[in-house]
Design a protein around this motif. Structure first.
Motif, short mmCIF file in Angstrom:
data_model
loop_
_atom_site.label_atom_id
_atom_site.label_comp_id
_atom_site.label_asym_id
_atom_site.label_seq_id
_atom_site.Cartn_x
_atom_site.Cartn_y
_atom_site.Cartn_z
N GLN A 84 36.33 37.08 37.11
CA GLN A 84 37.50 36.63 36.94
C GLN A 84 37.53 38.33 37.48
N ARG A 85 37.72 38.45 37.04
CA ARG A 85 38.16 40.50 38.16
C ARG A 85 37.63 40.68 39.29
N ILE A 86 35.97 40.59 38.95
CA ILE A 86 35.72 40.89 41.11
C ILE A 86 36.31 39.69 41.89
N ASP A 87 37.09 38.02 41.02
CA ASP A 87 37.97 37.75 42.19
C ASP A 87 39.16 38.26 42.51
N THR A 88 39.43 38.40 41.85
CA THR A 88 40.84 37.93 41.65
C THR A 88 41.66 39.99 42.21
N TRP A 89 40.81 40.61 41.57
CA TRP A 89 41.28 42.48 42.27
C TRP A 89 41.53 42.61 43.40
N PRO A 90 40.26 42.06 44.91
CA PRO A 90 40.78 42.30 45.48
C PRO A 90 42.07 42.17 46.19
N LEU B 136 34.98 53.12 37.97
CA LEU B 136 36.23 52.11 37.73
C LEU B 136 37.46 52.84 37.84
N GLY B 137 37.16 53.89 37.18
CA GLY B 137 38.54 55.13 36.65
C GLY B 137 39.04 55.77 37.73
N GLU B 138 38.12 56.22 38.23
CA GLU B 138 38.41 56.14 39.72
C GLU B 138 38.98 55.64 40.78
N ALA B 139 38.40 54.22 41.19
CA ALA B 139 38.63 53.57 41.79
C ALA B 139 39.53 53.36 41.59
N VAL B 140 40.76 53.52 39.84
CA VAL B 140 42.74 53.23 40.20
C VAL B 140 43.16 54.22 40.05
N GLY B 141 42.35 55.18 40.59
CA GLY B 141 43.19 56.34 41.04
C GLY B 141 43.87 57.89 39.98
N ARG C 230 50.47 49.60 38.61
CA ARG C 230 49.17 50.05 38.86
C ARG C 230 49.09 50.98 37.63
N SER C 231 50.31 51.72 36.63
CA SER C 231 50.22 52.61 36.35
C SER C 231 49.25 51.58 34.64
N GLN D 16 44.73 40.70 44.17
CA GLN D 16 45.89 41.48 43.29
C GLN D 16 46.30 42.81 43.43
N TYR D 17 45.45 43.53 43.21
CA TYR D 17 45.08 45.28 43.62
C TYR D 17 44.15 45.63 44.99
N PRO D 18 45.05 45.44 45.66
CA PRO D 18 44.11 46.05 46.82
C PRO D 18 44.38 47.22 47.03
N TRP D 19 44.92 47.95 46.20
CA TRP D 19 44.96 49.38 46.21
C TRP D 19 43.55 50.13 45.56
#
Ligand code: PQQ
Length: 251
Positions: free
Chosen positions: A161-167, A105-110, A37-38, A169-172
């Motif tokens: 690739q990010r649109i496809d994999t993040w949901p 996007l920054g807020e979406a990753v915390g 995450r970090s 790989q990084y469900p948070w």
């Protein structure tokens, strides 16, 4: 030697995609869900420096360009990133722009808005890599700066690739934050269509000029690679062997 045909020249430009940062170990790890995450937060915070540099770079191109036709197409790139508000009868048109989308996007990753916009997490080497791109656009003829934007030939693939994999790989990560990448799919394709048409034509006079365009594209690929190196190093715990360990190995 005669110039390459437009088809050959375009194929050589596209071949440069083999050194796109999609193959950088940090981006490979990202796509495989292997970032913490970090580390993902660190990437978003550092990449913000690239986001804010893009319209400054595009303004440098405009300021060097005496061709009105080019300027009226190119100015759209600044609006894409900075956003715009146009008041009109129907309440007006408003687009917050790509920089705002990246903050979300920054807020979406915390991260907080301030974490992103304060630039406090931007590594020095990331600044150097991005500043090299701005300086190139300021100091070189605008036609060369146009060619340097052609890494965007390869960008829709990495956004997808990010649109496809993040949901998965990084469900948070809040998927609303991926809007930046969705927007870029169409914007990047439109940009590159213009930039590529111009480059194929302008550099077509001699093989030496065409080679110059290929070298410029390589320079920009190196900027992106160096940026990824800088981000990766800033997000890793690096263990450097001390003199005693080195000595022990040498025996
Ligand atoms: N590159 C430009 C440019 O050189 O003018 C503008 C953009 C890129 C963007 O707006 C991007 O979002 C972007 N994103 C990536 C990426 O996320 O990997 C790469 C690039 C690129 O290839 O330069 C751009």
């Amino acid at each position: 030697m005669p110039p390459w045909s437009a088809e050959e020249f375009e194929a050589l430009l596209r071949e440069k995609g083999t050194s796109y940062h999609i193959y950088h170990p940090f981006h490979v790890m990202m796509a495989e869900g292997r970032l913490t995450r970090s580390q993902l937060q660190g990437w978003v915070a550092n990449r913000f420096y690239y986001q804010i540099a893009i319209p400054v770079k595009d303004a440098a191109i405009l300021s060097n360009c005496s061709d009105r036709e080019i300027r009226r197409e190119w100015i759209q790139r600044i609006l894409d990133h900075d956003g715009y508000a146009q008041l009109g009868d129907g309440g007006g048109i408003h687009d917050p722009g790509g920089i705002e989308a990246w903050i979300r996007l920054g807020e979406a990753v915390g991260l907080s808005r301030d974490d992103v916009t304060s630039l406090r997490y931007v590594a020095p080497a990331a600044r150097f890599a991005v500043d090299a791109y701005i300086n190139f656009a300021r100091q070189r003829p605008w036609q060369e700066a146009v060619a340097s934007s052609l890494t965007e030939l390869f960008a829709p693939h990495i956004h997808q690739q990010r649109i496809d994999t993040w949901p998965t790989q990084y469900p948070w990560v809040d998927t609303a934050g991926l809007q930046y990448f969705r927007n870029r799919l169409t914007q990047a394709r439109r940009d590159v269509e213009h930039g590529l048409r111009f480059t194929l034509d302008y550099f077509s006079q001699s093989r030496a000029l065409q080679q110059r365009a290929l070298d410029i594209l390589q320079f920009k690929l190196d900027v992106l690679w160096a940026l990824a190196d800088a981000i990766m190093l800033s997000q890793c715990e690096v263990h450097i062997a001390g003199p005693r360990e080195l000595g022990a190995r040498a025996q």
